[in-house]
Every structure is written in structure tokens, then in C-alpha cells.
Design an enzyme around this catalytic site. Structure first.
Site, PDB file in Angstrom:
ATOM      1  N   ASP A   1      -8.979  67.164  74.474  1.00 38.83           N
ATOM      2  CA  ASP A   1      -7.914  67.702  73.628  1.00 38.83           C
ATOM      3  C   ASP A   1      -6.992  66.532  73.278  1.00 38.83           C
ATOM      4  OD1 ASP A   1      -6.340  67.262  75.869  1.00 38.83           O
ATOM      5  OD2 ASP A   1      -5.560  69.313  76.010  1.00 38.83           O
TER       6      ASP A   1
ATOM      7  N   CYS B   1      -8.571  66.240  79.361  1.00 38.85           N
ATOM      8  CA  CYS B   1      -7.348  66.818  78.793  1.00 38.85           C
ATOM      9  C   CYS B   1      -6.188  66.094  79.469  1.00 38.85           C
ATOM     10  CB  CYS B   1      -7.296  68.338  78.952  1.00 38.85           C
ATOM     11  SG  CYS B   1      -7.366  68.949  80.641  1.00 38.85           S
ATOM     12  N   GLY B   2      -4.998  66.663  79.443  1.00 34.98           N
ATOM     13  CA  GLY B   2      -3.872  65.954  80.042  1.00 34.98           C
ATOM     14  C   GLY B   2      -4.094  65.675  81.517  1.00 34.98           C
TER      15      GLY B   2
ATOM     16  N   MET C   1      -9.552  71.808  81.325  1.00 36.60           N
ATOM     17  CA  MET C   1     -10.937  71.580  80.881  1.00 36.60           C
ATOM     18  C   MET C   1     -11.923  72.012  81.960  1.00 36.60           C
ATOM     19  SD  MET C   1     -11.355  70.408  77.842  1.00 36.60           S
ATOM     20  CE  MET C   1     -10.802  69.310  76.527  1.00 36.60           C
TER      21      MET C   1
ATOM     22  N   ARG D   1     -29.880  70.325 101.962  1.00 41.33           N
ATOM     23  CA  ARG D   1     -28.966  71.450 102.265  1.00 41.33           C
ATOM     24  C   ARG D   1     -28.005  71.718 101.113  1.00 41.33           C
ATOM     25  NH1 ARG D   1     -27.037  66.918 104.600  1.00 41.33           N
ATOM     26  NH2 ARG D   1     -24.791  66.490 104.559  1.00 41.33           N
TER      27      ARG D   1
ATOM     28  N   ILE E   1      -7.440  69.588  84.429  1.00 41.79           N
ATOM     29  CA  ILE E   1      -7.497  70.892  85.103  1.00 41.79           C
ATOM     30  C   ILE E   1      -7.969  71.997  84.152  1.00 41.79           C
ATOM     31  CG2 ILE E   1      -6.165  72.681  86.280  1.00 41.79           C
ATOM     32  CD1 ILE E   1      -4.290  70.415  87.305  1.00 41.79           C
TER      33      ILE E   1
HETATM   34  C1  RB5 Z   1      -1.794  70.061  76.897  1.00 38.75           C
HETATM   35  O1  RB5 Z   1      -0.436  69.817  76.792  1.00 38.75           O
HETATM   36  C2  RB5 Z   1      -2.191  70.194  78.363  1.00 38.75           C
HETATM   37  O2  RB5 Z   1      -1.774  71.425  78.838  1.00 38.75           O
HETATM   38  C3  RB5 Z   1      -3.681  70.025  78.509  1.00 38.75           C
HETATM   39  O3  RB5 Z   1      -4.055  68.787  78.020  1.00 38.75           O
HETATM   40  C4  RB5 Z   1      -4.237  70.077  79.917  1.00 38.75           C
HETATM   41  O4  RB5 Z   1      -3.598  69.188  80.756  1.00 38.75           O
HETATM   42  C5  RB5 Z   1      -4.406  71.407  80.508  1.00 38.75           C
HETATM   43  O5  RB5 Z   1      -4.895  71.566  81.634  1.00 38.75           O
END
Ligand code: RB5
Length: 144
Positions: free
Chosen positions: A7, A63-64, A69, A130, A67
Site C-alpha cells: 500500500d 504496508c506501514g 497485509m 514434524r 500487520i
Molecule cells: C496505512 O496508514 C496503514 O494503516 C497500513 O499501511 C498498515 O500499516 C496497516 O496495517
């Protein structure tokens, strides 16, 4: 083949990692985004995750924080997306979890650590044994 997406929060790092993947000789499919304009990370997670699940390729999502993603990508059947922060987590995401998507944060991870994680992630095999039993139990959860 490596499928990559980000993003706006991961765009800059994605561009650096794309160059690095090509230096490594990898074929890259970039599903976006292509600017820092604000967007919704689940849209990109979906594009990468579906390709990985269908083609058996590996994916990278940024992403930022990584998390959002990772949460979104893990909703797709057959995807094991690991949010990693260092060489150790990237290595064991492959060895123990057979992760097929690596996620990290554009606002939390420096470019050199990101490159290190990518290289390890792409070159490390699943240990099997395993760990396969545990992966099978994860797959069973997809039916619930
Ligand atoms: C975008 O501001 C941010 O929320 C996104 O990149 C990400 O970190 C979400 O988990």
C-alpha cells in the site's frame, strides 16, 4: 517468480525491494500500488495472496507495519503469510512454517534488513518432518 505488492505505507520500500529482487535474478510481478496515494491494503493483499495460492509462487507484502497485509493475506486458503522483523524470523518462517508470503513494514523495517529477510526467505527450504504435521493442522482450520 515473486509477486510483490504494497500500500502507500510500503510503496517506497517496495520499489527498493523490487530492484533487489531483479539483482538476485528473480522474475517479479508487481501488483501495485504505483504511487504513494492513499489506498486500502486488503485490496493489494488479495491480489498477491490469490496469485501465490494459485501459482505456488512466493509473495512479498509491505504496508506501514506489515500487520494489516499479513492479516488480510492469511484469509486466503493456502496462504501462510509471515510478518517478519529480522533474519531469524524470516529463516524460521520458511523452515518451520513453510510461509509462502513474507510481510514487513515500510515504516518499521529498514531497507538493509528488508533485503536480508528477502534473500533468506527465498533461499531457505521448509524443514518438513514434524512441521508438516503442524502445517496440515493449519490447513484443517481453513475448513472451519
Ligand atoms: C496505512 O496508514 C496503514 O494503516 C497500513 O499501511 C498498515 O500499516 C496497516 O496495517
Amino acid at each position: 517468480m515473486v509477486v510483490i505488492g504494497s500500500d502507500h505505507g510500503g510503496f517506497e520500500l517496495k520499489e527498493r525491494i523490487k530492484d533487489f529482487l531483479r539483482e538476485l535474478g528473480e522474475e517479479v510481478e508487481d501488483v501495485g500500488v504505483f504511487s504513494e496515494e492513499s489506498c486500502d491494503y486488503p485490496d493489494i493483499a488479495k491480489e498477491v495472496a490469490i496469485r501465490v495460492a494459485q501459482n505456488g509462487s512466493k509473495g512479498i507484502l509491505i504496508c506501514g507495519t506489515g500487520i494489516g497485509m499479513s492479516i488480510a493475506a492469511n484469509k486466503i486458503k493456502g496462504v501462510r503469510c509471515a510478518l517478519c522483523h529480522d533474519a531469524y524470523t524470516a529463516e524460521f518462517a520458511r523452515r518451520h512454517n513453510n510461509a509462502n508470503i513474507l510481510a514487513f513494514g515500510g515504516r518499521t523495517t529498514g531497507v538493509e534488513i528488508a533485503k536480508q529477510m528477502v534473500k533468506i526467505f527465498l533461499s531457505t527450504e521448509f524443514d518438513g518432518g514434524r512441521h508438516q504435521r503442524r502445517i496440515n493442522k493449519i490447513s484443517d482450520l481453513e475448513a472451519l
